[in-house]
Motif scaffolding. Structure first.
Motif, PDB file in Angstrom:
ATOM      1  N   TYR A 270       0.877  -1.169   0.000  1.00  0.00           N
ATOM      2  CA  TYR A 270       0.000   0.000   0.000  1.00  0.00           C
ATOM      3  C   TYR A 270       0.914   1.218   0.000  1.00  0.00           C
ATOM      4  CZ  TYR A 270      -4.173   2.753   1.149  1.00  0.00           C
ATOM      5  OH  TYR A 270      -5.217   3.641   1.104  1.00  0.00           O
TER       6      TYR A 270
ATOM      7  N   ASP B 193      -6.784   2.169   6.502  1.00  0.00           N
ATOM      8  CA  ASP B 193      -7.316   2.444   5.163  1.00  0.00           C
ATOM      9  C   ASP B 193      -7.952   1.207   4.559  1.00  0.00           C
ATOM     10  OD1 ASP B 193      -6.687   5.117   5.132  1.00  0.00           O
ATOM     11  OD2 ASP B 193      -5.304   5.009   3.439  1.00  0.00           O
TER      12      ASP B 193
ATOM     13  N   ARG C  17     -11.220   0.586   6.396  1.00  0.00           N
ATOM     14  CA  ARG C  17     -12.253   1.574   6.030  1.00  0.00           C
ATOM     15  C   ARG C  17     -12.780   1.332   4.625  1.00  0.00           C
ATOM     16  NH1 ARG C  17     -11.357   6.683   5.249  1.00  0.00           N
ATOM     17  NH2 ARG C  17      -9.095   6.543   4.961  1.00  0.00           N
TER      18      ARG C  17
ATOM     19  N   ARG D 217      -1.830   7.825  -2.333  1.00  0.00           N
ATOM     20  CA  ARG D 217      -2.622   7.122  -1.323  1.00  0.00           C
ATOM     21  C   ARG D 217      -4.121   7.316  -1.551  1.00  0.00           C
ATOM     22  NH1 ARG D 217      -2.650   8.635   5.045  1.00  0.00           N
ATOM     23  NH2 ARG D 217      -4.253   7.157   5.711  1.00  0.00           N
ATOM     24  N   GLU D 218      -4.547   8.528  -1.934  1.00  0.00           N
ATOM     25  CA  GLU D 218      -5.971   8.793  -2.130  1.00  0.00           C
ATOM     26  C   GLU D 218      -6.540   7.918  -3.252  1.00  0.00           C
ATOM     27  OE1 GLU D 218      -3.582  11.045  -2.143  1.00  0.00           O
ATOM     28  OE2 GLU D 218      -3.919  12.154  -0.280  1.00  0.00           O
TER      29      GLU D 218
ATOM     30  N   PHE E 225      -6.782   4.235  -2.064  1.00  0.00           N
ATOM     31  CA  PHE E 225      -7.963   4.027  -1.216  1.00  0.00           C
ATOM     32  C   PHE E 225      -9.230   3.969  -2.057  1.00  0.00           C
ATOM     33  CE2 PHE E 225     -11.599   5.547   1.205  1.00  0.00           C
ATOM     34  CZ  PHE E 225     -11.570   4.692   2.299  1.00  0.00           C
TER      35      PHE E 225
END
Length: 342
Positions: free
Chosen positions: A14, A59, A62, A320-321, A324
């Motif tokens: 990740y 993450d 979620r 990262r956004e 996710f």
């Protein structure tokens, strides 16, 4: 393994935070030797890696992923941390291998018998197990791949070297199982690079690496990170059906970006398939509907109890956004198809 139909997972990595790694240096390629990518020095590095690992775990939770990893946050690459920790491996004065494309890469040198003398990832697994109630997976580089990412200066027989790598992987995997791993995955992207050698030794080596494990086991194949391997990818694997004979419970394959002909799944009739349904070359997140369509396409060749939806490969090179958002689409798309199955 979970009895939930279409359980979602990640391949392994990740995105690491920008405050933890030098992403410009990371982008130069996949490290085979130690590169010191870390922005945080000792004695604070371990604490920083723990904090970043918690971000990755949360993450994935979620996003709704069912089987999570530690994000491989403590690794510069999927392979170099374990490979360079083995006895018989020298990386301070690296060797060099040249790819089929003519690119030279610094790699460790094998200067003695390959042996695992201490735990490498056990603390990683213990940390993951303490910090999630979900099913937990941890990954290791496969023996064949490690042997192809090194210069052999010791063994007269390359296959003997592969089997010693396999024994080292098995010793580590047994400790990871004791530390709470529900799933153990071996990453073997190099199986397709040398099919004759793979046909000669790969299944034997994988079986040695997986010997005696009771956790669910996976062998991951791919065509390389989308951020590193530019342009068109192959539409088929040169070494795949042979893996139906190995001990692994699952075979993980990249399918979304290369638009793989899913008819190849018939070659793996005894295995569960961890199928890439997230294209990591796409700069936009998939919608849940796109993911659901890719899962439905696979169900033309597999029963639902044999399919584990996943990204194509590790996600460490993505923002990262975006990572996710893609995982959220993965979880939501799988839920859509799951509801259709009743």
């Amino acid at each position: 393994m979970t009895t939930k139909l279409l359980p979602t997972t990640v391949v392994g990595s990740y995105p690491q935070p920008d405050w933890l790694v030098d992403r410009q240096l990371l982008s130069k390629g996949v490290a085979r030797v130690r590169l010191d990518l870390w922005r945080v020095g000792e004695p604070w590095l371990e604490q920083a890696q723990d904090d970043a690992t918690l971000l990755a775990i949360r993450d994935m939770e979620r996003a709704g992923i069912d089987i999570i990893t530690d994000g491989e946050v403590r690794r510069e690459s999927y392979s170099n941390r374990f490979a360079t920790s083995l006895e018989g491996i020298a990386s301070s004065k690296p060797g060099e291998v040249t790819s089929k494309a003519g690119l030279a890469t610094a790699v460790p040198r094998v200067i003695g018998a390959v042996r695992r003398t201490h735990a490498v990832e056990t603390r990683d697994m213990e940390f993951l197990r303490r910090n999630t109630g979900r099913m937990a997976k941890i990954t290791l580089p496969g023996p064949f791949t490690m042997s192809r990412q090194a210069v052999n200066e010791y063994y007269k027989d390359d296959d003997e070297m592969v089997m010693d790598f396999a024994a080292a992987v098995n010793a580590e995997a047994r400790d990871l199982e004791k530390a709470g791993a529900d799933v153990i995955q071996l990453d073997e992207p190099w199986l397709r690079q040398d099919p004759p050698a793979a046909k000669r030794i790969a299944v034997k080596a994988l079986d040695r690496a997986l010997d005696g494990l009771t956790a669910a086991t996976v062998v991951h194949l791919c065509f390389g990170y989308a951020a590193v391997v530019k342009g068109e990818k192959p539409v088929g694997y040169s070494f795949l059906g042979e893996l139906d004979a190995c001990k692994a419970d699952q075979i993980s394959i990249e399918a979304a970006q290369p638009k793989l002909d899913l008819g190849v799944l018939k070659e793996l009739s005894s295995k569960k398939i961890m199928l890439g349904v997230i294209d990591l070359a796409d700069p936009n997140a998939e919608t849940a509907e796109i993911v659901a369509d890719r899962i439905r396409a696979a169900l033309k060749f597999l029963t639902p109890d044999r399919l584990v939806p996943a990204p194509d490969c590790g996600m460490k090179y993505l923002p990262r956004e975006l990572a996710f958002a893609k995982l959220k689409a993965l979880a939501d798309g799988a839920a859509m198809v799951r509801s259709e199955l009743g």
